[in-house]
Design a protein around this motif. Sequence first.
Motif, PDB file in Angstrom:
ATOM      1  N   LYS A 147     121.120  39.830  -2.874  1.00  0.00           N
ATOM      2  CA  LYS A 147     122.572  39.914  -1.291  1.00  0.00           C
ATOM      3  C   LYS A 147     121.140  38.968  -0.146  1.00  0.00           C
ATOM      4  CE  LYS A 147     126.882  40.197   1.079  1.00  0.00           C
ATOM      5  NZ  LYS A 147     127.866  41.652   0.684  1.00  0.00           N
ATOM      6  N   ARG A 148     120.596  39.513   0.074  1.00  0.00           N
ATOM      7  CA  ARG A 148     119.733  38.784   0.901  1.00  0.00           C
ATOM      8  C   ARG A 148     119.123  37.523   0.364  1.00  0.00           C
ATOM      9  NH1 ARG A 148     117.731  44.753   3.723  1.00  0.00           N
ATOM     10  NH2 ARG A 148     119.778  44.979   5.020  1.00  0.00           N
ATOM     11  N   LEU A 149     118.312  37.728  -0.577  1.00  0.00           N
ATOM     12  CA  LEU A 149     117.733  36.612  -1.065  1.00  0.00           C
ATOM     13  C   LEU A 149     118.115  36.196  -1.750  1.00  0.00           C
ATOM     14  CD1 LEU A 149     114.304  35.485  -2.277  1.00  0.00           C
ATOM     15  CD2 LEU A 149     115.124  36.506  -4.412  1.00  0.00           C
ATOM     16  N   ALA A 150     119.463  36.184  -1.489  1.00  0.00           N
ATOM     17  CA  ALA A 150     120.908  34.509  -2.081  1.00  0.00           C
ATOM     18  C   ALA A 150     121.017  34.049  -0.671  1.00  0.00           C
ATOM     19  CB  ALA A 150     121.758  34.982  -2.754  1.00  0.00           C
ATOM     20  N   ALA A 151     121.279  34.771   0.475  1.00  0.00           N
ATOM     21  CA  ALA A 151     121.165  34.342   1.035  1.00  0.00           C
ATOM     22  C   ALA A 151     120.749  33.390   2.185  1.00  0.00           C
ATOM     23  CB  ALA A 151     122.040  35.132   2.281  1.00  0.00           C
ATOM     24  N   TRP A 152     119.023  34.120   1.834  1.00  0.00           N
ATOM     25  CA  TRP A 152     117.829  33.316   2.827  1.00  0.00           C
ATOM     26  C   TRP A 152     117.921  31.458   1.734  1.00  0.00           C
ATOM     27  CZ3 TRP A 152     113.376  31.272   0.546  1.00  0.00           C
ATOM     28  CH2 TRP A 152     112.673  31.082   1.324  1.00  0.00           C
ATOM     29  N   LEU A 153     117.944  31.977   0.342  1.00  0.00           N
ATOM     30  CA  LEU A 153     117.770  30.988  -0.381  1.00  0.00           C
ATOM     31  C   LEU A 153     118.544  29.453  -0.170  1.00  0.00           C
ATOM     32  CD1 LEU A 153     117.347  32.381  -3.742  1.00  0.00           C
ATOM     33  CD2 LEU A 153     115.374  31.680  -2.480  1.00  0.00           C
ATOM     34  N   ARG A 154     119.788  30.172  -0.245  1.00  0.00           N
ATOM     35  CA  ARG A 154     121.093  28.885   1.214  1.00  0.00           C
ATOM     36  C   ARG A 154     120.839  28.364   1.797  1.00  0.00           C
ATOM     37  NH1 ARG A 154     124.678  32.958  -1.727  1.00  0.00           N
ATOM     38  NH2 ARG A 154     125.358  33.948   0.213  1.00  0.00           N
ATOM     39  N   SER A 155     120.681  29.395   2.811  1.00  0.00           N
ATOM     40  CA  SER A 155     119.311  28.413   4.122  1.00  0.00           C
ATOM     41  C   SER A 155     118.029  27.917   3.829  1.00  0.00           C
ATOM     42  CB  SER A 155     119.317  30.257   5.028  1.00  0.00           C
ATOM     43  OG  SER A 155     118.328  30.653   4.496  1.00  0.00           O
ATOM     44  N   ALA A 156     117.826  27.772   3.061  1.00  0.00           N
ATOM     45  CA  ALA A 156     115.966  27.118   3.368  1.00  0.00           C
ATOM     46  C   ALA A 156     116.664  26.722   2.034  1.00  0.00           C
ATOM     47  CB  ALA A 156     114.914  28.297   2.157  1.00  0.00           C
ATOM     48  N   ARG A 157     117.976  26.249   1.727  1.00  0.00           N
ATOM     49  CA  ARG A 157     118.503  24.660   0.817  1.00  0.00           C
ATOM     50  C   ARG A 157     117.640  24.569  -0.530  1.00  0.00           C
ATOM     51  NH1 ARG A 157     119.137  19.797   5.297  1.00  0.00           N
ATOM     52  NH2 ARG A 157     120.785  21.392   6.968  1.00  0.00           N
ATOM     53  N   TYR A 158     117.846  26.118  -1.125  1.00  0.00           N
ATOM     54  CA  TYR A 158     117.009  26.045  -2.075  1.00  0.00           C
ATOM     55  C   TYR A 158     118.149  25.203  -3.231  1.00  0.00           C
ATOM     56  CZ  TYR A 158     114.735  27.883  -6.817  1.00  0.00           C
ATOM     57  OH  TYR A 158     114.400  28.008  -7.947  1.00  0.00           O
ATOM     58  N   SER A 159     117.393  24.893  -4.102  1.00  0.00           N
ATOM     59  CA  SER A 159     117.745  23.766  -5.359  1.00  0.00           C
ATOM     60  C   SER A 159     118.556  24.519  -6.361  1.00  0.00           C
ATOM     61  CB  SER A 159     116.745  22.618  -6.417  1.00  0.00           C
ATOM     62  OG  SER A 159     115.630  23.698  -6.534  1.00  0.00           O
TER      63      SER A 159
END
Length: 420
Positions: free
Chosen positions: A198-210
């Motif tokens: 869950k935390r990794l998914a939130a970070w990926l969204r904040s980093a604008r991951y494709s």
Amino acid sequence: MSIDPIPAPRVYGGVDWATDDHAVAVVDADGEVLDRFAVSHDAAGLRSMVKRLLKRGVTEVGIERPDGPVVDALDQAELTVFVIPPGQLKNLRSRYGSAGNKDDRFDAYVLADVVRTDRRRLRPLVRDSAATTALRRSVRARRNLVAHRIAVANQLRAHLQIVFPAAAGLFSEIDSDVSLRFLERFTTQAQAGWLSVKRLAAWLRSARYSGRTPPETLYARLTGAPHGDTGDHDPVDAAVTLAYVTTLRTVNAQIEPLAPRIAEQLELHPDGAVFTSLPRAGKVRAARLLAEIGDARGRFPTADSLACLAGVAPSTRQSGKVKAVTFRWGADKHLRDALCDFAGDSRRANPWAADLYQRARARGHDHPHAVRVLARAWVNVIWRCWQDGVPYDPTAHGALQTVLKQDQKTVTDQARQAAA
């Protein structure tokens, strides 16, 4: 009855180029040394060199490199310049002794004497236009920065394999923006231990991951990799990681603006359309081909001369009944790399190139050799377009049209067999 004047004896010069000063030698038609001197690498020194060469009656000069302030000074004085590459000069030293010692004053003499003895075999330096020279500087600068980025990325990867192995292969490219962002946020194995799916998914969204790879897969990579070296020295490891990341950020920031500048130079160049017309050439690759081949047509009077300098034509050696065809080591490596880079990718868009490559592989050649075979074939096409100043036209490429007709015939035959 008039008597023709006796021509003045030829006088030749040689310049051993160096960083701080240059050794110069002058020889007469018999190879006797008329003058030896050294000049500093500054405006006054170069003026003094030219003045002294002209005073001695020198008209032709041998030198090891084709560019730089020394060549510019000789060219402005209307002296004919012959370039004798360092590798060739190394072999020529054996003419004058077997010791093989390297001495600037002696090399200057060898350069001058080779111009005297081998004048008919040497080709005068033909200068490219100012636009091509500027384009070459831009292209090579970008190439050097990309090579530097690859080196730093490899150093970062080696460092992470010890202290944080999971981060080394988490994303497809270690120098990508998302990978650098991740390492800026999670610099050590201990910091990454805080993550969950869950935390990794939130970070990926904040980093604008494709989002090409789901968070669950990335998290599995993190937890499935071996743990790195942890302990009291984590701050030191984190500082090293950030140093590499900062370096990559800086290099990337310098590479990025060069591409549009190169594209602009290519657009304004008279030969730009010739190289951008090649399959999958794009802008940077087309600019690189143009920069390395140049626009001085007299430099390559035949396609074979271009292929040989590029090192894509094999070298044949024969002694008695033994004949060997080997890799051509003596070549312009910048030119070879540019041609092979283009040729290797052209097979993805050109059926003729793909067919040549596959036939080379079928004969047992490895990938680099097959690419050189394809590059040699492309040289004939590129040279013709370059000499004529016309873009590449697939419909006028006879060999390509033959392959296309064969492919069409195969498809038709297969369709008939399927219908029967």
